[in-house]
Structures are given as C-alpha cells and as structure tokens.
Write a protein that holds these residues in place. Structure first.
Motif, mmCIF file in Angstrom:
data_model
loop_
_atom_site.group_PDB
_atom_site.id
_atom_site.type_symbol
_atom_site.label_atom_id
_atom_site.label_comp_id
_atom_site.label_asym_id
_atom_site.label_seq_id
_atom_site.Cartn_x
_atom_site.Cartn_y
_atom_site.Cartn_z
ATOM 1 N N ILE A 1 31.899 39.289 39.545
ATOM 2 C CA ILE A 1 32.297 41.062 40.389
ATOM 3 C C ILE A 1 32.500 41.163 41.812
ATOM 4 O O ILE A 1 32.345 41.480 42.168
ATOM 5 N N VAL A 2 31.921 39.844 42.234
ATOM 6 C CA VAL A 2 32.740 39.916 43.366
ATOM 7 C C VAL A 2 33.703 39.573 43.956
ATOM 8 O O VAL A 2 34.410 40.000 44.859
ATOM 9 N N GLY B 1 35.808 40.437 41.528
ATOM 10 C CA GLY B 1 37.046 41.813 41.233
ATOM 11 C C GLY B 1 36.807 42.985 42.690
ATOM 12 O O GLY B 1 37.851 43.317 42.236
ATOM 13 N N TYR B 2 35.645 42.838 42.981
ATOM 14 C CA TYR B 2 35.391 43.860 44.177
ATOM 15 C C TYR B 2 36.938 43.393 44.864
ATOM 16 O O TYR B 2 37.378 44.679 45.779
ATOM 17 N N ILE B 3 36.763 42.215 45.329
ATOM 18 C CA ILE B 3 37.694 41.998 46.373
ATOM 19 C C ILE B 3 38.975 41.836 45.949
ATOM 20 O O ILE B 3 39.786 42.174 46.842
ATOM 21 N N TYR C 1 39.716 44.181 44.305
ATOM 22 C CA TYR C 1 40.146 46.116 44.395
ATOM 23 C C TYR C 1 40.395 46.067 45.886
ATOM 24 O O TYR C 1 41.642 46.868 46.061
ATOM 25 N N ILE C 2 39.594 45.408 46.641
ATOM 26 C CA ILE C 2 39.637 45.812 47.548
ATOM 27 C C ILE C 2 41.240 45.661 48.502
ATOM 28 O O ILE C 2 41.904 46.390 49.779
ATOM 29 N N TYR D 1 45.932 49.682 39.894
ATOM 30 C CA TYR D 1 44.705 49.061 38.987
ATOM 31 C C TYR D 1 46.071 48.551 37.937
ATOM 32 O O TYR D 1 47.084 49.586 37.272
ATOM 33 N N PRO E 1 35.372 41.775 36.755
ATOM 34 C CA PRO E 1 36.868 42.008 37.059
ATOM 35 C C PRO E 1 38.063 42.947 36.690
ATOM 36 O O PRO E 1 38.746 42.930 37.785
ATOM 37 N N PHE F 1 37.138 46.831 37.404
ATOM 38 C CA PHE F 1 37.621 46.600 39.407
ATOM 39 C C PHE F 1 39.139 46.584 39.426
ATOM 40 O O PHE F 1 40.144 47.655 40.156
ATOM 41 N N THR F 2 39.863 46.001 38.724
ATOM 42 C CA THR F 2 41.524 45.365 38.800
ATOM 43 C C THR F 2 42.460 46.007 38.183
ATOM 44 O O THR F 2 43.790 46.279 38.692
#
Length: 279
Positions: free
Chosen positions: A108-109, A111-113, A115-116, A126, A202, A205-206
């Motif tokens: 999940i981290v 995925g967040y990275i 996204y950013i 997306y 992931p 988020f993406t």
C-alpha cells in the motif's frame, strides 16, 4: 527395528507437514469455486463488469501482467546478472541492501508513492502505465534475488572454459551461463507475476477502475482488473455481488495455475537443452 521405527516416524512427520500446507490451500480453492459456481459461465467471459461479467477485468489483468513481465522482468534479470557477474563487493552490498528494504515495504505504501509520483507528479492520471510501474517496483526484488542465485549456481568451470576459448564476457553470460540458470530465473518471474496477479492496494492508488475494455494507452485511461472486482463486490450487499466477487477470485486462481504450468514447461525445456549442451 529401531531404525525402521525412526524411518516411519520421519515419514509420518513429513506427511503431517505436507497436510498442514496442502489442507488450507485445498480448502480455499474449494470454497472459492463453490461460492463462484453460480456466477461462472460464458457470460462471465463475454460481458463487462457493468453487465455482471468479468471480460474487461480479465483483459486488464492480463495487460498488467504483460507489462510487469516486460518492465520488471527486464530490469530484474539484468540487475541479477550484474550482481552475480560484474558487481564489486561494495556496489553489490549496497544494491542488495536497497533491494531487501524494497522487498519489505508494504504494497500500500508503494501504491501511495506511485499515486504521488506518477498519477499526480507526472500527470499520468489513473492509468495502465502507473499500475505497471507500481507492480514492477513491488516485485523487482524477487526477480533480482532469484536471478542472482540462479546465476551463482552455475558451475565455475563453465566460465573458465569459455574464457579459455577466448569468448567475450557478454557472450559467455548469455550463451553459456544463462541457459543452465534459466529454470531458476523463470521461477523468479513466475513468483513475481503471481504476486502481481493477487495485488489490490497498489492498483487502487494507481489504476483506479473502469467498466470499459482496456486500451493500450499507458496514461489517462483507467482499466478494470480482477482483484478490484473481488474487493468491490465483496463489500456490496446481495448474493449475486458476492458470487461475482468469488468468480473473479476463481478466475484469478486459474490464471495463477496457468502461469505455474507455463513456468514448469519453460523450465523443463531449459533443463533438457542444458543437458544436451553438456553431452
């Protein structure tokens, strides 16, 4: 007599250990297919998710797997070859350290990275490309490690014989060393693809999600994927939604089995080719 009893006890313990591993896996597979039975049919393959089917999610999952195989497979195999054949102790130690850190990072981290960095920072939105890169980063350490181990397991006399014949380092690696290491490399790729097939965080988020069939555009186009269907429909009320979620899980399991089967075929042929080389 004592030796026979020791042998029987040993095999009994081995059988018990096998049962403890196999029983949960069999129970999960049986449970998933039992719940999915009412939703599995031709319409599952011919209708999109907005029509209570899985066509677009299956296509999207396959596109993600192909992208991960190309991106993570290429980078991971080349990095593993570098660590096994070219790296200095300091450079190799540094790369292995960061690879181990990356392997321990929660999905999940990543995925967040993703996204950013990709969705927002590079303005990809997306998209398929953002999902491929997020999954590639997630599975890269496994490919690197298995490739390095596979290359190091090749006997040193093969390297020495090739050098004695005046063969260049590059040709030695790709024509002499890679063929016997191929079964191990393929195993790493299959593990990476299996992990990618079952990931959800992931992609949330993406990639987002879309009920349309995916396009080959890498940016600004959301796509559907099987784990997204499972994640979404399982939280909805109603038996039909739960059956669709289970059907998506069943199709995911089928894809995993096919990946393992293809990997075994490729590894078997590589072993036979290597055996012919040594004759």
């Amino acid at each position: 007599m004592g030796r026979q009893w020791s042998n029987r006890i040993f095999w009994a313990v081995c059988g018990l250990a096998f049962g403890l591993i196999a029983a949960p896996a069999v129970a999960i597979v049986v449970s998933v297919f039992h719940q999915a039975w009412s939703a599995l049919g031709l319409s599952t393959l011919t209708k999109r998710t907005n029509g209570v089917g899985l066509q677009n999610a299956i296509f999207g999952t396959l596109l993600l797997l192909i992208g991960v195989l190309v991106v993570a497979g290429t980078i991971g195999v080349l990095a593993g070859i570098y660590l096994a054949e070219f790296s200095t102790p300091r450079a190799g130690g540094t790369l292995r350290f960061f690879s181990e850190v990356l392997a321990g990072m929660p999905s999940i981290v990543i995925g967040y990275i993703g996204y950013i960095a990709l969705v927002v920072g590079f303005h990809w939105g997306y998209s398929l490309g953002a999902g491929i890169f997020a999954l590639s980063v997630l599975v890269l350490p496994y490919i690197v490690k298995t490739t390095e181990v596979a290359m190091r397991s090749v006997p040193s006399p093969l390297r020495e014989a090739s050098a004695a014949l005046g063969v260049s380092r590059t040709k030695t690696i790709f024509r002499v060393l890679v063929p016997p290491a191929l079964p191990g490399i393929v195993s790493g790729l299959i593990v990476a693809l299996a992990i990618s097939t079952g990931e959800t965080a992931p992609l949330l988020f993406t990639v987002g999600f879309s009920d349309r069939n995916p396009s080959l555009s890498l940016t600004h186009h959301q796509i559907g994927y099987l784990t997204g269907v499972t994640f979404t429909d399982l939280s909805l009320p109603g038996a039909r939604a739960h059956a669709t979620a289970a059907a998506a899980g069943a199709v995911t399991l089928i894809i995993l089995v096919l990946l393992i089967a293809v990997g075994r075929v490729v590894s078997s042929r590589a072993r036979r080719a290597t055996a012919r080389m040594t004759l």
